[in-house]
Design a protein around this motif. Structure first.
Motif, PDB file in Angstrom:
ATOM      1  N   ARG A 262      47.175  39.939  31.609  1.00 34.72           N
ATOM      2  CA  ARG A 262      46.807  38.522  31.463  1.00 34.72           C
ATOM      3  C   ARG A 262      47.996  37.624  31.791  1.00 34.72           C
ATOM      4  O   ARG A 262      49.162  38.038  31.702  1.00 34.72           O
ATOM      5  CB  ARG A 262      46.339  38.240  30.041  1.00 34.72           C
ATOM      6  CG  ARG A 262      45.034  38.924  29.648  1.00 34.72           C
ATOM      7  CD  ARG A 262      44.760  38.706  28.171  1.00 34.72           C
ATOM      8  NE  ARG A 262      45.787  39.333  27.337  1.00 34.72           N
ATOM      9  CZ  ARG A 262      46.033  39.016  26.073  1.00 34.72           C
ATOM     10  NH1 ARG A 262      45.331  38.055  25.478  1.00 34.72           N
ATOM     11  NH2 ARG A 262      46.983  39.646  25.400  1.00 34.72           N
ATOM     12  N   ASP A 281      43.232  33.368  34.397  1.00 38.43           N
ATOM     13  CA  ASP A 281      42.801  34.750  34.189  1.00 38.43           C
ATOM     14  C   ASP A 281      41.416  34.974  34.803  1.00 38.43           C
ATOM     15  O   ASP A 281      40.515  35.555  34.195  1.00 38.43           O
ATOM     16  CB  ASP A 281      42.808  35.108  32.701  1.00 38.43           C
ATOM     17  CG  ASP A 281      44.208  35.435  32.203  1.00 38.43           C
ATOM     18  OD1 ASP A 281      45.088  35.716  33.032  1.00 38.43           O
ATOM     19  OD2 ASP A 281      44.420  35.400  30.975  1.00 38.43           O
ATOM     20  N   GLN A 282      41.306  34.497  36.009  1.00 38.89           N
ATOM     21  CA  GLN A 282      40.052  34.622  36.754  1.00 38.89           C
ATOM     22  C   GLN A 282      39.956  36.036  37.336  1.00 38.89           C
ATOM     23  O   GLN A 282      40.859  36.497  38.020  1.00 38.89           O
ATOM     24  CB  GLN A 282      40.043  33.580  37.881  1.00 38.89           C
ATOM     25  CG  GLN A 282      38.832  33.610  38.781  1.00 38.89           C
ATOM     26  CD  GLN A 282      38.876  32.457  39.760  1.00 38.89           C
ATOM     27  OE1 GLN A 282      38.898  31.277  39.374  1.00 38.89           O
ATOM     28  NE2 GLN A 282      38.910  32.771  41.051  1.00 38.89           N
ATOM     29  N   SER A 283      38.856  36.708  37.050  1.00 42.18           N
ATOM     30  CA  SER A 283      38.707  38.084  37.514  1.00 42.18           C
ATOM     31  C   SER A 283      38.660  38.149  39.039  1.00 42.18           C
ATOM     32  O   SER A 283      37.927  37.395  39.685  1.00 42.18           O
ATOM     33  CB  SER A 283      37.446  38.707  36.925  1.00 42.18           C
ATOM     34  OG  SER A 283      37.239  40.003  37.471  1.00 42.18           O
ATOM     35  N   ASP A 284      39.440  39.059  39.591  1.00 43.94           N
ATOM     36  CA  ASP A 284      39.396  39.329  41.025  1.00 43.94           C
ATOM     37  C   ASP A 284      39.220  40.835  41.253  1.00 43.94           C
ATOM     38  O   ASP A 284      39.694  41.389  42.249  1.00 43.94           O
ATOM     39  CB  ASP A 284      40.690  38.828  41.688  1.00 43.94           C
ATOM     40  CG  ASP A 284      40.505  38.509  43.161  1.00 43.94           C
ATOM     41  OD1 ASP A 284      39.480  37.903  43.527  1.00 43.94           O
ATOM     42  OD2 ASP A 284      41.375  38.894  43.962  1.00 43.94           O
ATOM     43  N   ASP A 285      38.544  41.475  40.304  1.00 42.89           N
ATOM     44  CA  ASP A 285      38.404  42.926  40.329  1.00 42.89           C
ATOM     45  C   ASP A 285      37.755  43.428  41.614  1.00 42.89           C
ATOM     46  O   ASP A 285      38.217  44.404  42.209  1.00 42.89           O
ATOM     47  CB  ASP A 285      37.550  43.406  39.146  1.00 42.89           C
ATOM     48  CG  ASP A 285      38.195  43.128  37.800  1.00 42.89           C
ATOM     49  OD1 ASP A 285      39.340  42.634  37.768  1.00 42.89           O
ATOM     50  OD2 ASP A 285      37.544  43.400  36.772  1.00 42.89           O
ATOM     51  N   ARG A 312      41.706  46.618  37.593  1.00 44.43           N
ATOM     52  CA  ARG A 312      41.534  45.227  37.180  1.00 44.43           C
ATOM     53  C   ARG A 312      42.500  44.330  37.942  1.00 44.43           C
ATOM     54  O   ARG A 312      43.601  44.746  38.296  1.00 44.43           O
ATOM     55  CB  ARG A 312      41.822  45.059  35.678  1.00 44.43           C
ATOM     56  CG  ARG A 312      40.865  45.757  34.737  1.00 44.43           C
ATOM     57  CD  ARG A 312      39.472  45.140  34.751  1.00 44.43           C
ATOM     58  NE  ARG A 312      39.479  43.688  34.701  1.00 44.43           N
ATOM     59  CZ  ARG A 312      39.655  42.960  33.584  1.00 44.43           C
ATOM     60  NH1 ARG A 312      39.865  43.568  32.421  1.00 44.43           N
ATOM     61  NH2 ARG A 312      39.606  41.660  33.622  1.00 44.43           N
ATOM     62  N   LEU A 314      43.612  39.962  37.871  1.00 40.57           N
ATOM     63  CA  LEU A 314      43.423  38.619  37.320  1.00 40.57           C
ATOM     64  C   LEU A 314      44.282  37.627  38.095  1.00 40.57           C
ATOM     65  O   LEU A 314      45.448  37.904  38.399  1.00 40.57           O
ATOM     66  CB  LEU A 314      43.807  38.572  35.836  1.00 40.57           C
ATOM     67  CG  LEU A 314      42.938  39.377  34.860  1.00 40.57           C
ATOM     68  CD1 LEU A 314      43.526  39.316  33.458  1.00 40.57           C
ATOM     69  CD2 LEU A 314      41.500  38.871  34.860  1.00 40.57           C
TER      70      LEU A 314
END
Length: 321
Positions: A262, A281-285, A312, A314
């Protein structure tokens, strides 16, 4: 005394990186990331180089600095050899994955690096700096690691970099690399509004900056400033409208501090530092996993042992206001 090491021939790592970059083209969406990968075509070969380490202080010196060391310390120095692989790939694995970061930045309006002034915090490997410079950026790398600072103190590591051709590149802008050692706002403070982009990839993690008690003894990222003072330094270094972006890949099942990927700064802290939060902390998975799947499909001969590299990802990004 010299530590034994098997060196790869100059050009072999460059050729492998170029083949890997071609294999990764389908995994990125933006012209910026495509140009970043294509810039591997301009990577210079690196001849084997030696550093000399003081066994007591652990300080490292290139040969050009040996004469400045006192005679009673000079005889103790141990030489260490580094080859092209060491210089381009570093110790932390596949720096070409920086292309995912470029792809994510494109989503927030960064269409080109030509003429941009970029600061990379904790760059670890010179490869991403050189590729950004090939796109026409003036790139400054800031690093605290003694080895990294000494490894890139040779002729040609910094200075002007010729731009390549690409869809996002204005070749009227010459690229460049400058390297600094220390901590932002502590050992080194740039001029006000010196940068258009300040980037951190896998350096500013919550687990590194604010480690849990069981990880306090491990190597971590010590800002030597309060969060607020550090963010004030970031904002002071950014031009109005400039972007501060943090991209972290991690495996939350790992046991080390890097498992907490994070952002170490919350929205309120960023806002109070006059940084408008565009994503936190925008998901970019999905993007990261697609990229690493493409690397894995390229085979270990190209990508190396990826292991559990990035389940993961972020992204945190904020604009200077």
């Amino acid at each position: 005394m010299e530590s034994p090491k098997v060196e790869s021939k100059p050009g072999l790592t460059v050729a492998r990186l170029q083949r890997l970059a071609r294999a990764l083209q389908a995994a990125v969406r933006s012209d910026l990331a495509t140009d970043f990968l294509n810039a591997t075509s301009a990577l210079p070969w690196i001849q084997p180089r030696k550093l000399y380490q003081d066994p007591d202080s652990k300080d490292l010196y290139p040969s050009s600095q040996i004469a400045s060391i006192s005679a009673d310390r000079r005889w103790k120095l141990v030489s260490r050899s580094f080859d092209e692989h060491d210089c381009y790939e570093g110790r932390y694995g596949m720096p070409l994955s920086y292309a995912v970061f470029m792809d994510a930045l494109s989503d927030f309006g960064v269409r080109s690096l030509s003429g941009k002034r970029v600061l990379d915090l904790g760059f670890a490997s010179i490869l991403p700096l050189r590729l950004m410079a090939c796109l026409g950026a003036s790139v400054t790398g800031l690093e605290t690691d003694k080895l990294v600072s000494a490894l890139y103190a040779f002729d040609g590591d910094s200075g002007p970099v010729r731009t390549v051709r690409g869809r996002t590149i204005d070749r009227s802008h010459e690229g460049s690399i400058a390297l600094k050692r220390g901590r932002l706002g502590v050992d080194w403070t740039p001029q006000s509004a010196a940068f258009d982009l300040i980037l951190s990839r896998n350096t500013l993690k919550q687990g590194y900056v604010h480690p849990r008690p069981e990880h306090a003894h491990e190597p971590n990222v010590k800002l030597k400033l309060t969060d607020e003072a550090f963010l004030a330094s970031v904002r002071g270094a950014l031009a109005s409208g400039g972007l501060f972006a943090i991209y972290n890949t991690f495996d939350p099942s790992d046991s080390g501090p890097g498992a907490d990927g994070r952002c170490p700064f919350n929205r309120e802290q960023l806002t109070l530092a006059h940084l408008e939060v565009l994503g936190h902390d925008q998901s970019d998975d999905q993007r990261a996993l697609s990229f690493f799947a493409a690397a894995d499909a390229a085979g270990p001969d190209l990508a190396g042992p990826l292991g559990k590299l990035a389940p993961r990802a972020l992204l945190t990004i904020a604009r200077a206001v």
